[in-house]
Write an enzyme that holds these catalytic residues in place. Structure first.
Site, PDB file in Angstrom:
ATOM      1  N   THR A  71       1.962  -4.467   4.554  1.00 12.14           N
ATOM      2  CA  THR A  71       1.882  -4.797   5.989  1.00 12.14           C
ATOM      3  C   THR A  71       1.443  -6.244   6.238  1.00 12.14           C
ATOM      4  O   THR A  71       1.739  -6.802   7.291  1.00 12.14           O
ATOM      5  CB  THR A  71       0.891  -3.864   6.713  1.00 12.14           C
ATOM      6  OG1 THR A  71      -0.376  -3.946   6.057  1.00 12.14           O
ATOM      7  CG2 THR A  71       1.391  -2.433   6.722  1.00 12.14           C
ATOM      8  N   ASP A  72       0.734  -6.834   5.257  1.00 12.80           N
ATOM      9  CA  ASP A  72       0.103  -8.134   5.539  1.00 12.80           C
ATOM     10  C   ASP A  72       1.090  -9.213   5.981  1.00 12.80           C
ATOM     11  O   ASP A  72       0.797  -9.987   6.895  1.00 12.80           O
ATOM     12  CB  ASP A  72      -0.674  -8.625   4.309  1.00 12.80           C
ATOM     13  CG  ASP A  72      -1.934  -7.797   4.071  1.00 12.80           C
ATOM     14  OD1 ASP A  72      -2.356  -7.083   5.001  1.00 12.80           O
ATOM     15  OD2 ASP A  72      -2.491  -7.857   2.962  1.00 12.80           O
TER      16      ASP A  72
ATOM     17  N   THR B  24       2.386 -20.377  21.545  1.00 13.66           N
ATOM     18  CA  THR B  24       1.089 -20.036  22.115  1.00 13.66           C
ATOM     19  C   THR B  24       0.251 -19.168  21.172  1.00 13.66           C
ATOM     20  O   THR B  24       0.785 -18.349  20.429  1.00 13.66           O
ATOM     21  CB  THR B  24       1.232 -19.330  23.485  1.00 13.66           C
ATOM     22  OG1 THR B  24      -0.082 -18.946  23.936  1.00 13.66           O
ATOM     23  CG2 THR B  24       2.104 -18.089  23.411  1.00 13.66           C
ATOM     24  N   GLN B  25      -1.062 -19.368  21.236  1.00 14.48           N
ATOM     25  CA  GLN B  25      -1.980 -18.516  20.474  1.00 14.48           C
ATOM     26  C   GLN B  25      -2.090 -17.124  21.094  1.00 14.48           C
ATOM     27  O   GLN B  25      -2.597 -16.200  20.465  1.00 14.48           O
ATOM     28  CB  GLN B  25      -3.386 -19.136  20.458  1.00 14.48           C
ATOM     29  CG  GLN B  25      -3.463 -20.420  19.692  1.00 14.48           C
ATOM     30  CD  GLN B  25      -4.805 -21.132  19.841  1.00 14.48           C
ATOM     31  OE1 GLN B  25      -5.797 -20.550  20.272  1.00 14.48           O
ATOM     32  NE2 GLN B  25      -4.829 -22.390  19.469  1.00 14.48           N
ATOM     33  N   CYS B  26      -1.652 -16.996  22.348  1.00 15.46           N
ATOM     34  CA  CYS B  26      -1.758 -15.696  23.034  1.00 15.46           C
ATOM     35  C   CYS B  26      -0.786 -14.701  22.411  1.00 15.46           C
ATOM     36  O   CYS B  26       0.253 -15.083  21.885  1.00 15.46           O
ATOM     37  CB  CYS B  26      -1.436 -15.854  24.511  1.00 15.46           C
ATOM     38  SG  CYS B  26      -2.626 -16.884  25.376  1.00 15.46           S
TER      39      CYS B  26
ATOM     40  N   SER C 255       2.126  -7.826  -0.589  1.00 22.87           N
ATOM     41  CA  SER C 255       2.904  -8.710   0.285  1.00 22.87           C
ATOM     42  C   SER C 255       2.209 -10.048   0.522  1.00 22.87           C
ATOM     43  O   SER C 255       2.806 -10.968   1.063  1.00 22.87           O
ATOM     44  CB  SER C 255       3.268  -8.026   1.594  1.00 22.87           C
ATOM     45  OG  SER C 255       2.208  -8.055   2.495  1.00 22.87           O
ATOM     46  N   SER C 256       0.964 -10.172   0.096  1.00 26.30           N
ATOM     47  CA  SER C 256       0.308 -11.497   0.169  1.00 26.30           C
ATOM     48  C   SER C 256       1.016 -12.496  -0.739  1.00 26.30           C
ATOM     49  O   SER C 256       0.857 -13.708  -0.572  1.00 26.30           O
ATOM     50  CB  SER C 256      -1.154 -11.423  -0.276  1.00 26.30           C
ATOM     51  OG  SER C 256      -1.687 -10.186  -0.028  1.00 26.30           O
TER      52      SER C 256
ATOM     53  N   THR D  83       0.816  -1.224   0.000  1.00 31.89           N
ATOM     54  CA  THR D  83       0.000   0.000   0.000  1.00 31.89           C
ATOM     55  C   THR D  83       0.841   1.261   0.000  1.00 31.89           C
ATOM     56  O   THR D  83       0.501   2.251  -0.666  1.00 31.89           O
ATOM     57  CB  THR D  83      -0.887  -0.006   1.272  1.00 31.89           C
ATOM     58  OG1 THR D  83      -1.752  -1.129   1.179  1.00 31.89           O
ATOM     59  CG2 THR D  83      -1.704   1.258   1.399  1.00 31.89           C
TER      60      THR D  83
HETATM   61  N1  ASP Z   1      -2.201  -5.978   0.876  1.00 26.92           N
HETATM   62  C1  ASP Z   1      -1.212  -4.986   1.210  1.00 26.92           C
HETATM   63  C2  ASP Z   1       0.117  -5.699   1.321  1.00 26.92           C
HETATM   64  O1  ASP Z   1       0.392  -6.289   2.328  1.00 26.92           O
HETATM   65  C3  ASP Z   1      -1.590  -4.282   2.460  1.00 26.92           C
HETATM   66  C4  ASP Z   1      -0.598  -3.241   2.910  1.00 26.92           C
HETATM   67  O2  ASP Z   1       0.351  -2.911   2.254  1.00 26.92           O
HETATM   68  O3  ASP Z   1      -0.786  -2.734   4.010  1.00 26.92           O
HETATM   69  O4  ASP Z   1       0.889  -5.670   0.393  1.00 26.92           O
END
Ligand code: ASP
Length: 336
Positions: A88-89, A271-273, A57-58, A12
Site C-alpha cells: 500500500t505504501d 496543493t498540499q490540501c 512497495s517502498s 503485506t
Molecule cells: N510496506 C508495505 C508495502 O507497501 C505495506 C503494505 O503492503 O501495506 O509493501
C-alpha cells in the site's frame, strides 16, 4: 469466461503463516487457489505471475514501473483484465505511473493490497483480492483504466493518496468520487469511467527520474531552493504549495524560484490540501508564481504530479509540448 492475470509484486497482502514456524512469509502465488479456494467460484479463469524477487512497495521505482508496463504489454492480448497485488505504501504512485505509461488502455488494470496479511485470521486482503478479480472480469461493465480497489471502493488510481496506516480505509480520492462501490451488489458510477479508447494500445518505455518534490512550509528559506536547484541534471520540481497554490511572497523566495525556472527546471504547482485545486493568481501569494512560468497542476495529487512529470519529461523533448501536456488532462488525473 474472462481471462484474468493476477500479478503479485509483493507487499503485506501476500503474507501467509508458515505452518512450521508460525511466522509470516510471502505466499507462493501459484498456490493462490489453495490460499483462497473461493476463487474457484468466480466466473473467470485466473492465471498468475509473480515478481522475482517480490518487493516491499517502498522499493518501487521507475525501472520496476517500466518493467511492469512492458510485461503487461507482452501479455496484453492474452487477458481480459489485470489485477496487481502491491504494497500500500507506494500504491498511489504506481497506479499513477501505470496510468500514464499505458496509453489507450482498453482493459481493467486493478491494483489492490491490504493492511493485514492474508495469513491473519482477520484481514482485508481476502475481500480486496476477490472483489478486484470480480471487477476486472465483469461481463457488463468495462473499466478501461488503472484503478485502485480498497476497502470496498474502486478508485481512479491516479486520483488517490494513502492517508491511513492503521485502518482499512487507507486511500482517499478527494477530487474524484469512487468509480464503484462493493456492497451486497456492485454499484458502478459508469458516467465517471474513462471512455473506451478508439486508438491502439501503446506502452511508453521511458520515464525521467530527475524530478524532486518540494513542500513549501513556514521554515522554508531560499537556500533550500538553491540547494535543490543545484541537484545535477534536475529537470523538474513538483512544488507542493499551500491551499489554492500559494507560496511565500518575500522577494528572496520569489527570486529563488525565478532562478530555478531560469535554469530550465520545470516547476509544477500542486496543493498540499487533500481536496480542491491550485488557482494561481487567485491570491497575490500565487500571482508571482504564475507570472514566472510555474505550471498549475490544478487538482492533481502529488503522487500523480510526480508520475506525470516523469512521464512527460521522459517522453517529450519540446518544452512547449511538455507545458501543454502538464496542463492537460491525459488520463483523468486532473479536472480542467
Ligand atoms: N510496506 C508495505 C508495502 O507497501 C505495506 C503494505 O503492503 O501495506 O509493501
Amino acid at each position: 469466461m474472462k481471462n484474468i492475470l493476477v500479478i503479485y509484486t509483493g507487499g503485506t497482502i501476500g503474507m501467509v503463516k508458515d505452518e512450521s514456524t508460525g511466522a509470516l512469509r510471502p505466499f507462493d502465488m501459484q498456490k493462490i487457489y489453495e490460499v483462497l479456494p473461493v476463487l474457484h467460484e468466480l466466473d473467470c479463469n485466473i492465471e498468475t505471475y509473480q515478481f522475482n524477487p517480490i518487493i516491499d512497495s517502498s522499493d518501487m521505482n521507475a525501472q520496476v514501473w517500466l518493467k511492469l508496463a512492458s510485461y503487461i504489454e507482452s501479455v496484453y492480448s492474452s487477458y481480459d483484465g489485470f489485477v496487481i497485488l502491491h504494497g500500500t505504501d507506494t500504491m498511489s504512485y504506481t497506479a499513477s505511473a501505470l496510468s500514464f505509461l499505458l496509453e489507450n488502455l482498453a482493459k481493467p488494470v486493478i491494483i489492490t493490497g491490504s493492511q493485514l496479511p492474508l495469513g491473519m485470521i482477520r484481514n482485508d486482503g481476502r475481500d480486496n483480492i476477490i472483489s478486484s478479480i470480480e471487477l476486472a472480469s465483469n461481463q457488463d461493465v468495462l473499466i478501461p483504466e488503472v484503478c485502485i480497489f480498497f476497502d470496498d471502493k474502486l478508485y481512479r488510481g491516479n486520483r488517490t493518496t494513502k492517508i491511513n496506516a492503521e485502518y482499512f480505509e487507507a486511500f482517499y480520492s478527494g477530487n474524484m468520487p469512487s468509480l464503484a462501490k462493493v456492497g451486497i451488489n456492485i454499484s458502478y458510477k459508469e458516467h465517471l469511467l474513462l471512455p473506451k479508447p478508439q486508438q491502439e494500445f501503446k506502452v511508453y518505455k521511458s520515464l525521467c527520474e530527475d524530478i524532486a518534490i518540494l513542500k513549501v512550509h513556514p521554515a522554508i528559506n531560499p537556500s533550500h531552493l538553491e540547494n535543490i536547484s543545484n541537484i545535477p541534471n534536475l529537470k523538474g520540481i513538483v512544488l507542493e504549495t499551500y491551499g489554492s497554490g500559494n507560496a511565500p511572497t518575500n522577494k528572496e523566495f520569489i527570486a529563488a524560484i525565478k532562478n530555478i525556472i531560469d535554469k530550465g527546471i520545470t516547476v509544477y504547482n500542486v496543493t498540499q490540501c487533500k481536496a480542491g485545486k491550485v488557482e494561481m493568481g487567485h491570491y497575490a501569494a500565487s500571482y508571482a508564481l504564475r507570472e514566472m512560468g510555474v505550471i498549475s497542476g490544478k487538482d492533481i495529487t502529488t503522487e500523480a504530479a510526480l508520475a506525470k512529470m516523469m512521464f512527460v519529461l521522459g517522453n517529450f523533448n519540446d518544452k512547449a509540448k511538455q507545458r501543454e501536456l502538464l496542463q492537460s488532462n491525459l488520463r483523468g488525473e486532473l479536472t480542467l
